[in-house]
Design a protein around this motif. Structure first.
Motif, PDB file in Angstrom:
ATOM      1  N   ALA A  90     -84.354  12.636  14.531  1.00  8.93           N
ATOM      2  CA  ALA A  90     -84.410  11.401  15.326  1.00  8.93           C
ATOM      3  C   ALA A  90     -84.904  10.241  14.473  1.00  8.93           C
ATOM      4  O   ALA A  90     -84.354   9.137  14.527  1.00  8.93           O
ATOM      5  CB  ALA A  90     -85.303  11.600  16.546  1.00  8.93           C
ATOM      6  N   SER A  91     -85.932  10.498  13.679  1.00  9.19           N
ATOM      7  CA  SER A  91     -86.505   9.450  12.840  1.00  9.19           C
ATOM      8  C   SER A  91     -85.561   9.036  11.706  1.00  9.19           C
ATOM      9  O   SER A  91     -85.304   7.851  11.510  1.00  9.19           O
ATOM     10  CB  SER A  91     -87.833   9.957  12.253  1.00  9.19           C
ATOM     11  OG  SER A  91     -88.362   9.041  11.348  1.00  9.19           O
ATOM     12  N   ARG A  92     -85.053   9.998  10.982  1.00  8.86           N
ATOM     13  CA  ARG A  92     -84.202   9.688   9.818  1.00  8.86           C
ATOM     14  C   ARG A  92     -82.888   9.009  10.192  1.00  8.86           C
ATOM     15  O   ARG A  92     -82.380   8.191   9.431  1.00  8.86           O
ATOM     16  CB  ARG A  92     -83.885  10.952   9.025  1.00  8.86           C
ATOM     17  CG  ARG A  92     -85.059  11.482   8.238  1.00  8.86           C
ATOM     18  CD  ARG A  92     -84.602  12.505   7.247  1.00  8.86           C
ATOM     19  NE  ARG A  92     -85.740  13.187   6.663  1.00  8.86           N
ATOM     20  CZ  ARG A  92     -85.671  13.906   5.561  1.00  8.86           C
ATOM     21  NH1 ARG A  92     -84.516  14.046   4.936  1.00  8.86           N
ATOM     22  NH2 ARG A  92     -86.731  14.504   5.086  1.00  8.86           N
ATOM     23  N   PHE A  93     -82.332   9.376  11.334  1.00 12.83           N
ATOM     24  CA  PHE A  93     -81.016   8.851  11.700  1.00 12.83           C
ATOM     25  C   PHE A  93     -81.092   7.823  12.818  1.00 12.83           C
ATOM     26  O   PHE A  93     -80.070   7.398  13.345  1.00 12.83           O
ATOM     27  CB  PHE A  93     -80.059   9.998  12.051  1.00 12.83           C
ATOM     28  CG  PHE A  93     -79.848  10.926  10.885  1.00 12.83           C
ATOM     29  CD1 PHE A  93     -79.148  10.511   9.769  1.00 12.83           C
ATOM     30  CD2 PHE A  93     -80.396  12.198  10.895  1.00 12.83           C
ATOM     31  CE1 PHE A  93     -78.972  11.347   8.681  1.00 12.83           C
ATOM     32  CE2 PHE A  93     -80.226  13.045   9.814  1.00 12.83           C
ATOM     33  CZ  PHE A  93     -79.516  12.618   8.703  1.00 12.83           C
ATOM     34  N   ASP A  94     -82.314   7.415  13.146  1.00 12.42           N
ATOM     35  CA  ASP A  94     -82.551   6.353  14.136  1.00 12.42           C
ATOM     36  C   ASP A  94     -81.792   6.608  15.442  1.00 12.42           C
ATOM     37  O   ASP A  94     -81.058   5.753  15.931  1.00 12.42           O
ATOM     38  CB  ASP A  94     -82.173   4.995  13.552  1.00 12.42           C
ATOM     39  CG  ASP A  94     -82.745   3.852  14.374  1.00 12.42           C
ATOM     40  OD1 ASP A  94     -83.802   4.036  15.015  1.00 12.42           O
ATOM     41  OD2 ASP A  94     -82.119   2.776  14.398  1.00 12.42           O
ATOM     42  N   VAL A  95     -81.977   7.824  15.969  1.00  8.83           N
ATOM     43  CA  VAL A  95     -81.401   8.193  17.261  1.00  8.83           C
ATOM     44  C   VAL A  95     -82.522   8.702  18.156  1.00  8.83           C
ATOM     45  O   VAL A  95     -83.499   9.268  17.683  1.00  8.83           O
ATOM     46  CB  VAL A  95     -80.301   9.278  17.133  1.00  8.83           C
ATOM     47  CG1 VAL A  95     -79.113   8.766  16.355  1.00  8.83           C
ATOM     48  CG2 VAL A  95     -80.835  10.558  16.531  1.00  8.83           C
ATOM     49  N   GLU A  96     -82.373   8.472  19.435  1.00  3.17           N
ATOM     50  CA  GLU A  96     -83.336   8.983  20.394  1.00  3.17           C
ATOM     51  C   GLU A  96     -83.155  10.491  20.520  1.00  3.17           C
ATOM     52  O   GLU A  96     -82.030  10.985  20.591  1.00  3.17           O
ATOM     53  CB  GLU A  96     -83.114   8.318  21.751  1.00  3.17           C
ATOM     54  CG  GLU A  96     -84.084   8.758  22.809  1.00  3.17           C
ATOM     55  CD  GLU A  96     -83.824   8.080  24.141  1.00  3.17           C
ATOM     56  OE1 GLU A  96     -84.308   8.604  25.148  1.00  3.17           O
ATOM     57  OE2 GLU A  96     -83.132   7.049  24.176  1.00  3.17           O
ATOM     58  N   ASN A 113     -73.099   9.946  17.642  1.00  5.41           N
ATOM     59  CA  ASN A 113     -73.992  10.908  18.289  1.00  5.41           C
ATOM     60  C   ASN A 113     -73.752  10.849  19.787  1.00  5.41           C
ATOM     61  O   ASN A 113     -73.352   9.819  20.327  1.00  5.41           O
ATOM     62  CB  ASN A 113     -75.456  10.669  17.912  1.00  5.41           C
ATOM     63  CG  ASN A 113     -76.068   9.483  18.602  1.00  5.41           C
ATOM     64  OD1 ASN A 113     -76.490   9.581  19.755  1.00  5.41           O
ATOM     65  ND2 ASN A 113     -76.114   8.350  17.914  1.00  5.41           N
ATOM     66  N   ALA A 114     -73.970  11.984  20.409  1.00  7.55           N
ATOM     67  CA  ALA A 114     -73.786  12.094  21.860  1.00  7.55           C
ATOM     68  C   ALA A 114     -74.716  13.188  22.369  1.00  7.55           C
ATOM     69  O   ALA A 114     -75.157  14.048  21.609  1.00  7.55           O
ATOM     70  CB  ALA A 114     -72.344  12.427  22.199  1.00  7.55           C
ATOM     71  N   SER A 115     -74.980  13.127  23.658  1.00 12.56           N
ATOM     72  CA  SER A 115     -75.833  14.150  24.241  1.00 12.56           C
ATOM     73  C   SER A 115     -75.287  14.585  25.596  1.00 12.56           C
ATOM     74  O   SER A 115     -74.447  13.917  26.201  1.00 12.56           O
ATOM     75  CB  SER A 115     -77.271  13.645  24.383  1.00 12.56           C
ATOM     76  OG  SER A 115     -77.321  12.577  25.290  1.00 12.56           O
TER      77      SER A 115
END
Length: 130
Positions: A90-96, A113-115
């Motif tokens: 999450a931190s490295r790729f700036d995604v929640e 990205n998707a969830s």
């Protein structure tokens, strides 16, 4: 054998699915290798909760639909066992942080990205050939 054991077949060691060619992501140092490798070929990260039925269903659906001739490395993270790696992603790729979650990496960055129910193999394939 229950009706669910064949549907949700897992390995005995890590509780991860065994019917797809996933590379198990188990160490933070692998992220540096993954980032470097993403300059050579696309990397697909699937963050999976082994305790969540929605995650299990999303993973199974993805595995069923994902067919590609494109060269892509497939990594699967058991985020229950390796939550610190999930946080680092999450931190490295700036995604929640989400679970389940899929990230497609190219040239060191997350290009898609998707969830949850947004995880779609066809969309991943579109991003692979872009």
């Amino acid at each position: 054998m229950s009706i669910f054991s064949s549907t949700f077949e897992t390995s005995n060691e890590s509780n991860l699915p065994i019917n797809f060619n996933w590379i198990s992501l188990q160490e933070i140092k692998q992220l540096d290798e993954i980032i470097a490798d993403s300059f050579i070929q696309p990397i697909l990260l699937f963050k999976h909760s082994t305790r969540c039925s929605i995650s299990r269903m999303a993973l199974k659906q993805f595995e069923k639909q994902f067919k590609t001739e494109e060269k892509v490395a497939l990594y699967l993270l058991d985020l229950i066992a390796f939550r610190t790696i999930s946080n680092e992603i999450a931190s490295r790729f700036d995604v929640e942080h989400q679970s389940p979650q899929i990230l497609l990496l190219k040239k060191g960055k997350s290009v898609y990205n998707a969830s949850h129910h947004q995880i779609d193999a066809a969309i991943v394939l579109q991003h692979l050939i872009m």
